[in-house]
Structures are given as C-alpha cells and as structure tokens.
Design an enzyme around this catalytic site. Structure first.
Site, mmCIF file in Angstrom:
data_model
loop_
_atom_site.group_PDB
_atom_site.id
_atom_site.type_symbol
_atom_site.label_atom_id
_atom_site.label_comp_id
_atom_site.label_asym_id
_atom_site.label_seq_id
_atom_site.Cartn_x
_atom_site.Cartn_y
_atom_site.Cartn_z
ATOM 1 N N PRO A 118 0.817 -1.218 0.000
ATOM 2 C CA PRO A 118 0.000 0.000 0.000
ATOM 3 C C PRO A 118 0.854 1.272 0.000
ATOM 4 C CG PRO A 118 -0.723 -1.516 1.735
ATOM 5 C CD PRO A 118 0.567 -2.047 1.194
ATOM 6 N N GLU A 120 1.314 -7.311 8.520
ATOM 7 C CA GLU A 120 1.455 -5.850 8.380
ATOM 8 C C GLU A 120 2.460 -5.472 7.296
ATOM 9 O OE1 GLU A 120 -0.629 -3.591 9.796
ATOM 10 O OE2 GLU A 120 -1.594 -5.456 10.409
ATOM 11 N N ARG A 142 -0.368 -9.849 -21.020
ATOM 12 C CA ARG A 142 -1.173 -9.597 -22.225
ATOM 13 C C ARG A 142 -0.522 -8.611 -23.180
ATOM 14 N NH1 ARG A 142 -4.610 -5.750 -22.299
ATOM 15 N NH2 ARG A 142 -6.296 -6.952 -23.221
HETATM 16 C C1 9D3 Z 1 -2.634 -0.844 10.193
HETATM 17 C C2 9D3 Z 1 -3.200 -0.901 8.831
HETATM 18 N N1 9D3 Z 1 -2.737 -2.100 8.148
HETATM 19 C C3 9D3 Z 1 -3.814 -3.094 8.013
HETATM 20 C C4 9D3 Z 1 -5.180 -2.598 7.766
HETATM 21 C C5 9D3 Z 1 -2.118 -1.692 6.904
HETATM 22 C C6 9D3 Z 1 -2.066 -2.718 5.828
HETATM 23 C C7 9D3 Z 1 -1.097 -3.700 5.870
HETATM 24 C C8 9D3 Z 1 -1.055 -4.655 4.858
HETATM 25 C C9 9D3 Z 1 -2.957 -2.674 4.797
HETATM 26 C C10 9D3 Z 1 -2.911 -3.630 3.773
HETATM 27 C C11 9D3 Z 1 -1.966 -4.625 3.829
HETATM 28 C C12 9D3 Z 1 -1.903 -5.636 2.743
HETATM 29 N N2 9D3 Z 1 -1.960 -5.028 1.427
HETATM 30 C C13 9D3 Z 1 -1.131 -5.345 0.433
HETATM 31 O O1 9D3 Z 1 -0.278 -6.198 0.606
HETATM 32 C C14 9D3 Z 1 -1.210 -4.627 -0.814
HETATM 33 C C15 9D3 Z 1 -2.145 -3.645 -1.290
HETATM 34 C C16 9D3 Z 1 -3.305 -3.044 -0.684
HETATM 35 O O2 9D3 Z 1 -3.726 -3.335 0.446
HETATM 36 N N3 9D3 Z 1 -3.986 -2.122 -1.412
HETATM 37 C C17 9D3 Z 1 -3.616 -1.733 -2.660
HETATM 38 N N4 9D3 Z 1 -2.551 -2.251 -3.261
HETATM 39 C C18 9D3 Z 1 -1.829 -3.199 -2.564
HETATM 40 S S1 9D3 Z 1 -0.451 -3.946 -3.130
HETATM 41 C C19 9D3 Z 1 -0.253 -4.855 -1.778
#
Ligand code: 9D3
Length: 246
Positions: A89, A116, A154
């Site tokens: 993210p 996390e 693709r």
């Molecule tokens: C404390 C907040 N955390 C959990 C709600 C933050 C958090 C950690 C890990 C939020 C999402 C994630 C896992 N997400 C991904 O691995 C991820 C992702 C995403 O959540 N949204 C958009 N693109 C991506 S690319 C990888």
C-alpha cells in the site's frame, strides 16, 4: 518472460497461470512462472515466517531471512538484473505505462506481503520498486501480484490473437471505452443505437469516438486532463454534451 513470485500462498498465485490469456501464454511457453514460499526457506522447527514488531503494536511482520532466501532462490533461476517489485500500500500506483515498461524486460520478481508487511530492511536490501494497486485495503499482496502479471503478460508479443489485440486505435488511447452491444436488437424495451446497425463504418467509428470522449469527460475527467484533444475530438465532445442536455 520469466516471472518469479514470493508468496506465503503459492497456490493462490499459481491459479493465474491456469486460466484465460495468462494460462494460454504459459502453455505456449511464452512465460514461465516460478513461485517460492518463504516457509520453505525457514530453518527452525516451527517454520516461522513472521515475528512481533519492534516498538510494539498490533499485527506481525514478515522476517528477513526466509523472504531473502526465497528471493535468492528465484534470482538464481531468472535472468540477471530482473527487478524485484514489492506490492504494498506504500508504493506508487501501478498503471498501464508501468505494465508496458515491465513487458519489455526478460523477467521480474514480484514480492507479495502478508500480515502488516515485510521488515523494512528487506526493502532497503532487495527491493527495486514498490507498487500499489490504489487506495483500498487488501489482505495481502497476492491479488496485486496477480493483477500485475495479468496486465504485463497480455502485452507480450504473440500472447494476444489478432481478435483480442491490445494494439488500440491511437485515437482512443488514454480514454474509457465506448459502449458495446450484441444480439438481440431489442431487450426489455432497450434498443441498440441505430448507427451501429447502419453498416456505415465511418459513422460507427465517429459515434464510438464520441461516446469514448463523453464517458471519459463525465466519469474520469482526470483522464481527459492528461490529453491534448484535437479540434476534431473537441467537436465530438461538444456534440456529446449537447445531446446529453436534450
Ligand atoms: C494498520 C493498517 N494495516 C492493516 C489494515 C495496513 C495494511 C497492511 C497490509 C494494509 C494492507 C496490507 C496488505 N496489502 C497489500 O499487501 C497490498 C495492497 C493493498 O492493500 N492495497 C492496494 N494495493 C496493494 S499492493 C499490496
């Protein structure tokens, strides 16, 4: 193209290569997909891949050693110099230009996180690029890695047939698509726009271009702002908006 993925859920990622366009690309050996599970690179009896965050707080963090070992295993199979891309993210937003850039490479390694996320030192030591799918919360990086694989594969030469070709009329690039219709001609009182039944291919192309411009203006003004519309396109958009008001 040789694609490597690091994931704690390898079966999830492997599914991408069973179906549709990516499935066909793998069966035709236009791509290879290698997946390494950090759990298979642990050395303790419990096969530990995560641990508590230094500084405290909720959730767990993926440990350096099993992920680094999984990455090294992939790097030894793939061509030298393939970028390691961490899906997170915190990354910049993945777009079509990034997909195009990756499609010109001999290979890439995608790192999907869980919990996390990964220890920051993995990013400093092993990650070349950090990418996100956008501002929403996923449970891990696997679906993002699968989206990147789909978008990149693709674009590879020979993957799409002439029918499905990704090469778009340059006029339409950067815009939303026009509406599509198929049989029957009328359903639930809704009819197909007359021009599409006319057989007048110039008029059909004009209508589709007008629809693409109009929908982009209404739904995704950010896309139109990036384009420098030609006089002809500006006229089509004006015409769309006039018809819209009637
Ligand atoms: C404390 C907040 N955390 C959990 C709600 C933050 C958090 C950690 C890990 C939020 C999402 C994630 C896992 N997400 C991904 O691995 C991820 C992702 C995403 O959540 N949204 C958009 N693109 C991506 S690319 C990888």
């Amino acid at each position: 193209m040789q694609i490597g993925v690091v994931s704690l859920f390898p079966e999830m990622v492997a599914a991408i290569a069973e179906f549709g366009v990516v499935g066909r690309a793998q069966r035709r050996e236009l791509i290879s997909l290698d997946i390494e599970n950090p759990r298979d690179h642990t050395t303790d009896a419990h096969r530990t891949v995560d641990d508590r965050p230094y500084g405290g707080g909720p959730g767990m963090v993926m440990k350096v050693e099993p992920v680094a070992a999984a990455l090294e295993a992939l790097k030894s199979k793939l061509p030298r110099g393939c970028p390691v891309v961490y899906l997170s993210p915190q990354g910049g937003v993945f777009d079509q230009a990034t997909a195009k850039r990756f499609s010109d490479l001999p290979g890439m390694v995608l790192l999907a996180g869980r919990y996390e996320g990964i220890d920051e030192r993995l990013i400093e030591l092993h990650v070349d690029e950090e990418l996100s799918l956008g501002d929403f919360v996923l449970s891990g990086g696997e679906i993002a890695a699968m989206a990147v694989i789909d978008a990149v594969v693709r674009l590879l030469p020979g993957v799409l047939g002439d029918d499905e070709s990704a090469v778009q009329d340059s006029f339409v690039e950067g815009l939303l698509d026009h509406p599509h219709y198929t049989r029957p001609e009328e359903i639930a009182g809704k009819v197909v726009p007359e021009v599409l039944l006319s057989g007048d291919h110039a008029q059909i192309a004009r209508w589709r271009n007008k629809q693409a411009l109009g929908r982009s203006f209404l739904r995704r003004p950010d896309l139109l702002e990036k384009l420098d519309l030609s006089v002809e396109q500006q006229e089509l958009l004006d015409e769309f908006l006039k018809e819209q008001r009637q």
